[in-house]
Design a protein around this motif. Structure first.
Motif, PDB file in Angstrom:
ATOM      1  N   ALA A 191       0.870  -1.170   0.000  1.00 56.24           N
ATOM      2  CA  ALA A 191       0.000   0.000   0.000  1.00 56.24           C
ATOM      3  C   ALA A 191       0.903   1.214   0.000  1.00 56.24           C
ATOM      4  O   ALA A 191       1.973   1.204   0.620  1.00 56.24           O
ATOM      5  N   TYR A 192       0.479   2.265  -0.673  1.00 56.05           N
ATOM      6  CA  TYR A 192       1.384   3.398  -0.887  1.00 56.05           C
ATOM      7  C   TYR A 192       0.698   4.700  -0.528  1.00 56.05           C
ATOM      8  O   TYR A 192      -0.457   4.939  -0.889  1.00 56.05           O
ATOM      9  N   ASP A 193       1.428   5.548   0.197  1.00 53.47           N
ATOM     10  CA  ASP A 193       1.004   6.916   0.467  1.00 53.47           C
ATOM     11  C   ASP A 193       1.950   7.839  -0.293  1.00 53.47           C
ATOM     12  O   ASP A 193       3.114   7.982   0.082  1.00 53.47           O
ATOM     13  N   LYS A 198       5.706   6.581   1.172  1.00 45.33           N
ATOM     14  CA  LYS A 198       5.909   5.430   2.056  1.00 45.33           C
ATOM     15  C   LYS A 198       5.132   4.232   1.533  1.00 45.33           C
ATOM     16  O   LYS A 198       3.951   4.341   1.191  1.00 45.33           O
ATOM     17  N   VAL A 199       5.801   3.098   1.494  1.00 42.90           N
ATOM     18  CA  VAL A 199       5.179   1.835   1.114  1.00 42.90           C
ATOM     19  C   VAL A 199       4.944   1.014   2.376  1.00 42.90           C
ATOM     20  O   VAL A 199       5.860   0.804   3.177  1.00 42.90           O
ATOM     21  N   GLU A 205       0.521  -2.371  10.680  1.00 45.74           N
ATOM     22  CA  GLU A 205       1.063  -1.003  10.660  1.00 45.74           C
ATOM     23  C   GLU A 205       0.178  -0.086   9.822  1.00 45.74           C
ATOM     24  O   GLU A 205      -0.102   1.057  10.203  1.00 45.74           O
ATOM     25  N   TYR A 206      -0.262  -0.580   8.689  1.00 44.44           N
ATOM     26  CA  TYR A 206      -1.108   0.210   7.798  1.00 44.44           C
ATOM     27  C   TYR A 206      -2.421   0.563   8.469  1.00 44.44           C
ATOM     28  O   TYR A 206      -2.847   1.728   8.464  1.00 44.44           O
ATOM     29  N   VAL A 269       1.722   7.246 -10.986  1.00 47.32           N
ATOM     30  CA  VAL A 269       2.971   6.774 -11.594  1.00 47.32           C
ATOM     31  C   VAL A 269       3.548   5.616 -10.782  1.00 47.32           C
ATOM     32  O   VAL A 269       4.005   4.610 -11.350  1.00 47.32           O
ATOM     33  N   TRP A 270       3.520   5.728  -9.451  1.00 51.02           N
ATOM     34  CA  TRP A 270       4.028   4.639  -8.619  1.00 51.02           C
ATOM     35  C   TRP A 270       3.252   3.354  -8.874  1.00 51.02           C
ATOM     36  O   TRP A 270       3.842   2.265  -9.004  1.00 51.02           O
TER      37      TRP A 270
END
Length: 696
Positions: A191-193, A198-199, A205-206, A269-270
């Protein structure tokens, strides 16, 4: 869909691009504080991070040069699309004028912020009550009318082995609950912010980072795509596909804390770089160019399908990103296969899917389980799930081929045109079973789409110049204006500072091409100075982003004057002030020619005269000048009154002062710009104005 808008003012964006007409990086560290800590300010409808610019650049040297001119710092870059986030010391809206006149920039805009609107009445979460469901509507435990044979016909596809296996879908939304039993089995493990860069790979944790009473939308959206068929809860359209959340709205303290345009683009893009073949966007807002369009074009050039909800506006209108070329725009239907009242309509619609009272997942931090929820936010992920089914069958299909796979197998009998396309429902209700039956092999795939690049140049009495901010329209031949059942494609875009306008993954064929020169509300001039071109263009099936169909247009149009002559210069000091009288409006003048140009005018008044002076600038006559006006006393130094933006509340960026003169004498009006008044440099050739003086 929770209707979201990225508020932008066209004049600001256009001014920034026009000012660049004088002409792969590595990422720098990202911000480490939540977006909420940044100061968000407003200027009319525009909301933006006060000290941040989003800059599209042509090369690293041009970026560094522009940054140095505004004493800025590059906070982060998206090298794949040559976009940078630049932190400046002043107000980004004011600084953009200085930044944008530097060579080598494609655009530079204040970092606009996506904000939520009040939920549309009747669109939202309904109470979960017992449903009168037939047996063919229950696939796991709970009834889902949206997938039954009378709607999306999903089981027929699953029975044929078409389940989305091997396809990764990215959900750009608020935090999807990766621990929920309807999502965890098909979470890809990332999961990405994009704001924090941050991955997350640890679900605990997420969940600890994003648990919030305001974050539920992304969980519902993701569950309609990838919930597994495991005999529990609900099932998604593509129950064997994988998903990863891309957090563009942390929703910590309110329902809508959407990140700004730079971070949405970075997230897209990520996701593309990390294997997503489908991007779902259950949000709306923005413009026809800029970082988000660049990011979606990049995704499509890498074979990633982009899906977006049409919107909940009730109107026939363009909303972005759904209206961007190449994006699959999804409308919403109710259980009777009628367009929902709230669903936005328009020629750019692709197809429709159930979006009323969908049974979808509720985050565990809100109690878990499921909910009934409505909006085009939920027709869009149904469509994204269908795209995953298509890509499982034909993994080499291009984004346009996937779109046509969905459209050609949709149930076109619904909507206002039983024979096919209409502006309310597109090509009809998506049918998974028919998709699987039609494309048993990939030999019958629709033709590949086309990619088109139009380069515009202006030719006038001074020579040939880049076709800055031309409007470019591609309209398929045979277009029937106003016909609600006409499927003829139409695409629109705006050229950047280099004169380039790009169309990604559009329908191949012959188009009527319409081009109009730079917007005269910004550059000034007469309508006939703008110039137009009408011709044809062939978009070839199989052309790509790296090898597009190119069309060069030389437009007979007045190019923006980069070196205008001010008829009142020199008037940079009280001693050189030019005379203005009551009832007079000056000819057009310019704050231009040096970094800090100040123009003085003088008039004679009597004691008790009530005067009003107006600067007619960007708000009244176009151009880029955010004016600032001073009234100065007879000594030439004492400021009696001053104004930046006229009106209470603010009307626009023009300036106005009203004052009663205390004594007879010669008074001075000093015209400048906000940037100069704040101690900065402002030297744009589009800083035009007229000064008007009246005695009341």
């Amino acid at each position: 869909m929770r209707k979201i808008t990225t508020h932008t003012i066209g004049v600001i964006a256009i001014t920034a691009l026009l000012a660049a007409c004088g002409q792969q990086t590595t990422s720098t560290p990202a911000l480490t504080a939540p977006q909420a800590s940044s100061t968000v300010v407003s200027s009319g409808a525009l909301k933006y991070v006060q000290n941040e610019l989003v800059v599209g650049y042509t090369d690293q040297a041009s970026l560094q040069n522009a940054v140095s001119k505004v004493n800025g710092v590059v906070v982060a870059t998206i090298p794949e699309i040559r976009v940078a986030l630049v932190r400046v010391t002043g107000d980004a809206l004011k600084v953009s004028g200085t930044a944008m006149k530097q060579a080598g920039l494609r655009y530079a805009l204040p970092n606009s912020v996506v904000t939520g609107e009040t939920p549309t009445p009747g669109v939202g979460t309904a109470s979960l009550t017992a449903q009168a469901a037939s047996a063919d509507q229950i696939f796991d435990e709970l009834p889902q009318y949206s997938l039954d044979p009378r709607h999306m016909n999903a089981k027929a596809a699953w029975d044929a082995g078409v389940t989305g296996k091997g396809v990764l879908v990215a959900v750009l939304d608020d935090p999807g609950d990766v621990s929920h039993p309807d999502l965890n089995p098909n979470w890809t493990g990332k999961a990405y912010d994009p704001f924090l860069d941050k991955v997350y790979t640890d679900p605990a944790e997420y969940v600890a980072a994003y648990s919030s009473p305001y974050a539920e939308h992304g969980t519902a959206v993701a569950s309609s795509i990838v919930s597994p068929k495991d005999g529990k809860g609900i099932v998604g359209v593509a129950p064997d596909a994988k998903f990863m959340p891309v957090v563009i709205n942390p929703a910590h303290k309110t329902e809508n804390e959407f990140y700004s345009s730079f971070y949405i683009a970075r997230g897209a893009v990520w996701a593309t770089n990390n294997g997503a073949r489908v991007l779902n966007n259950s949000w709306g807002g923005g413009t026809s160019f800029g970082a988000v369009k660049d990011a979606f074009d990049y995704a499509m050039s890498n074979g990633t399908v982009v899906v977006a909800s049409m919107g909940n506006s009730y109107h026939d209108e363009f909303q972005y990103p759904a209206a961007l070329p190449g994006v699959i725009a999804s409308g919403a239907l109710d259980a009777s296969n009628r367009k929902t009242t709230f669903s936005t309509t328009g020629r750019h619609i692709s197809s429709s899917a159930p979006g009323q009272d969908n049974m979808l997942a509720l985050p565990t931090w809100l109690g878990g389980g499921r909910q009934l929820i409505s909006g085009t936010s939920f027709s869009s992920p149904h469509t994204a799930g269908m795209a995953a089914l298509a890509l499982q069958k034909c993994p080499n299909a291009t984004p346009y081929q996937v779109r046509r796979m969905l459209e050609t197998t949709a149930n076109g009998s619904i909507g206002s045109n039983a024979a096919g396309f209409d502006r309310d429902t597109g090509w009809g209700l998506l049918d998974a079973g028919k998709l699987a039956a039609t494309f048993k092999t990939c030999d019958t795939l629709p033709a590949r789409g086309a990619n088109v690049s139009v380069n515009v140049k202006y030719i006038d009495g001074t020579g040939t110049h880049p076709g800055i901010l031309a409007d470019v329209i591609l309209r398929g031949q045979g277009y029937r204006a106003g016909a609600t059942d006409d499927p003829t494609p139409q695409y629109m875009t705006t050229t950047d500072a280099t004169g380039q306008g790009n169309f990604a993954e559009i329908a191949p064929g012959t188009y009527d091409l319409y081009v109009a020169g730079a917007d005269l509300s910004v550059t000034g001039g007469l309508p006939e100075d703008r110039g137009t071109y009408v011709g044809t263009l062939t978009a070839t099936s199989g052309s790509t982003a790296t090898s597009p169909d190119r069309k060069n247009i030389v437009l007979t149009a007045s190019s923006p004057d980069l070196n205008p002559a001010d008829p009142y210069e020199p008037n940079d000091t009280p001693a050189d002030a030019k005379t203005i009288t009551y009832g007079q409006t000056t000819s057009t003048a310019y704050i231009f020619g040096r970094p800090q140009d100040n123009d003085y005018f003088k008039f004679t008044g009597a004691a008790g005269d009530k005067i009003t002076a107006n600067v007619l600038a960007a708000g009244e006559i176009g151009g880029s000048l955010d004016s600032y006006l001073y009234l100065i006393g007879p000594d030439g130094t004492t400021v009696l009154t001053e104004n930046d933006d006229r009106g209470t509340p603010r009307i626009d960026s023009d300036s106005e002062v009203s004052f009663t003169l205390p004594a007879a004498g010669t008074y001075y009006l000093l015209v400048s710009s906000y940037t100069i008044a704040s101690g900065g440099d402002d030297n744009s050739p589009f800083n035009k104005y007229q000064l008007k003086l009246a005695k009341n």
